[in-house]
Design a protein around this motif. Sequence first.
Motif, mmCIF file in Angstrom:
data_model
loop_
_atom_site.group_PDB
_atom_site.id
_atom_site.type_symbol
_atom_site.label_atom_id
_atom_site.label_comp_id
_atom_site.label_asym_id
_atom_site.label_seq_id
_atom_site.Cartn_x
_atom_site.Cartn_y
_atom_site.Cartn_z
ATOM 1 N N THR A 30 6.713 5.523 6.092
ATOM 2 C CA THR A 30 5.560 4.823 6.088
ATOM 3 C C THR A 30 5.816 3.459 6.258
ATOM 4 O O THR A 30 6.759 3.012 5.556
ATOM 5 N N HIS A 31 4.860 2.666 7.031
ATOM 6 C CA HIS A 31 5.069 1.336 7.139
ATOM 7 C C HIS A 31 3.753 0.655 6.593
ATOM 8 O O HIS A 31 2.724 0.969 7.139
ATOM 9 N N LEU A 32 3.740 -0.017 5.534
ATOM 10 C CA LEU A 32 2.655 -0.633 4.835
ATOM 11 C C LEU A 32 2.694 -2.204 5.320
ATOM 12 O O LEU A 32 3.654 -2.922 5.014
ATOM 13 N N ILE A 33 1.392 -2.637 5.927
ATOM 14 C CA ILE A 33 1.392 -3.909 6.119
ATOM 15 C C ILE A 33 -0.083 -4.340 5.298
ATOM 16 O O ILE A 33 -0.722 -3.923 5.110
ATOM 17 N N ASP A 34 0.064 -6.021 4.894
ATOM 18 C CA ASP A 34 -0.791 -6.731 4.260
ATOM 19 C C ASP A 34 -1.005 -7.863 4.968
ATOM 20 O O ASP A 34 -0.034 -8.663 5.073
ATOM 21 N N ILE A 35 -2.180 -8.434 4.953
ATOM 22 C CA ILE A 35 -2.146 -9.673 5.341
ATOM 23 C C ILE A 35 -1.848 -10.778 4.709
ATOM 24 O O ILE A 35 -1.661 -11.777 5.146
ATOM 25 N N ASP A 36 -2.037 -10.789 3.599
ATOM 26 C CA ASP A 36 -1.711 -11.749 2.451
ATOM 27 C C ASP A 36 -0.046 -11.786 2.324
ATOM 28 O O ASP A 36 0.580 -10.976 2.045
ATOM 29 N N PRO A 37 0.522 -13.050 2.807
ATOM 30 C CA PRO A 37 1.951 -13.014 2.714
ATOM 31 C C PRO A 37 2.430 -12.972 1.207
ATOM 32 O O PRO A 37 3.972 -12.733 0.845
ATOM 33 N N ASN A 38 1.634 -13.038 0.076
ATOM 34 C CA ASN A 38 2.053 -13.066 -1.079
ATOM 35 C C ASN A 38 1.611 -11.850 -1.892
ATOM 36 O O ASN A 38 1.982 -11.789 -3.093
#
Length: 375
Positions: A30-38
């Motif tokens: 699974t590859h989880l991405i989120d737009i918030d760098p923090n």
Amino acid sequence: MNKIKTALIVGGGIGGMSAALELNKSGIETHLIDIDPNWRVYGAGITITGPTLRAFKAIGILEEVKALAYTGNGIQIRNASGEPVSIVPTPPTDDPDVPGCGGIMRPLLHNILAERVKTARIKVDLGITIDELENALSHVRARLSNGVDRNYDIVIGADGIFSKVRSLIFPNAPKPEYTGQSCWRLVAPRPPSIDRRTFFLGGKYKVGLSPVSKDEMYMFLLETGPRHDFIPNKELADRLSSLLSGYGAELADIRKSLNEHSRIIMRPLEAFFLPEPWYSGRTILIGDAAHPTTPQLASGAGMAVEDAIVLAQEIANSTDSVDSAFTHFMKRRYQRCRLVVENSIEIGRREQAGESAEKQTQLVEESLSVLTQPI
């Protein structure tokens, strides 16, 4: 079916992290991405129902929530002066170990899940989102906002009410609409008198106090009126103080304590319900990306976690195709999530119309009784 081996999850909130944890249990990379760098989370406290706590147990975090947050039973109904009127029971689930309701600070819940994701060594990339999606017969080509192109067996959009994934696969989908209410939230010390969820009904606005730990609670106030696009932080305390005028008991004490340092958040309430299906090809939506709801049934987070659990189960159980797994997911989720969205909005309408406490709480009881049924 070709065994699903890889999944991209867009959105690192409650639903996205829950999906990552559940798919990881099945051995899916699974590859989880989120737009918030923090990887931050915004918001105050959230109320959690018995069915939501049951879902927390399924993903393995219930005991930690019980230790660090608040769990209990029942909703105390009071009038605007603070006098007790009745107690609305919280229907038990099919699991006797699961409390009827609870409350937790949203950042704490985020941190509990994030630590589980890190412990599971799930790949997480921050500060990026999705720019393009192309569904093929055997995979999804995803172009990330950092310019990288990758292929995945499935893509899960868990990126909230303003979902980028939804806009890519369903460009003509309904847009979030203002429901006529804004929700004010305040975090405050918890007095001994607030030993369970407490609603103040019969005044100009619906107001509630929800414990979130041994020492803290949060207050919500549902204001009816035109949409507030922006209120400067320096004006929040005075505006909230005005809204609380006329309420007694603990609410009067809270009103006196408000100042420029008070932890106040105001958000217009928006919602819509996406017609089925919530998937296109090998890309599917969960949580607020598909069924954002207002807080009247305290079930938004719970529905997102349930989505993650059911999706992982259907992927693991399917012996046919991705489409078959997604179709069975929809059969289990569509009506349940629709009930939450539509009944939450209806309760909001009753609040705005100034209907009796009995009419407001009746639909809450009926809805929670349905939601206690197994998912």
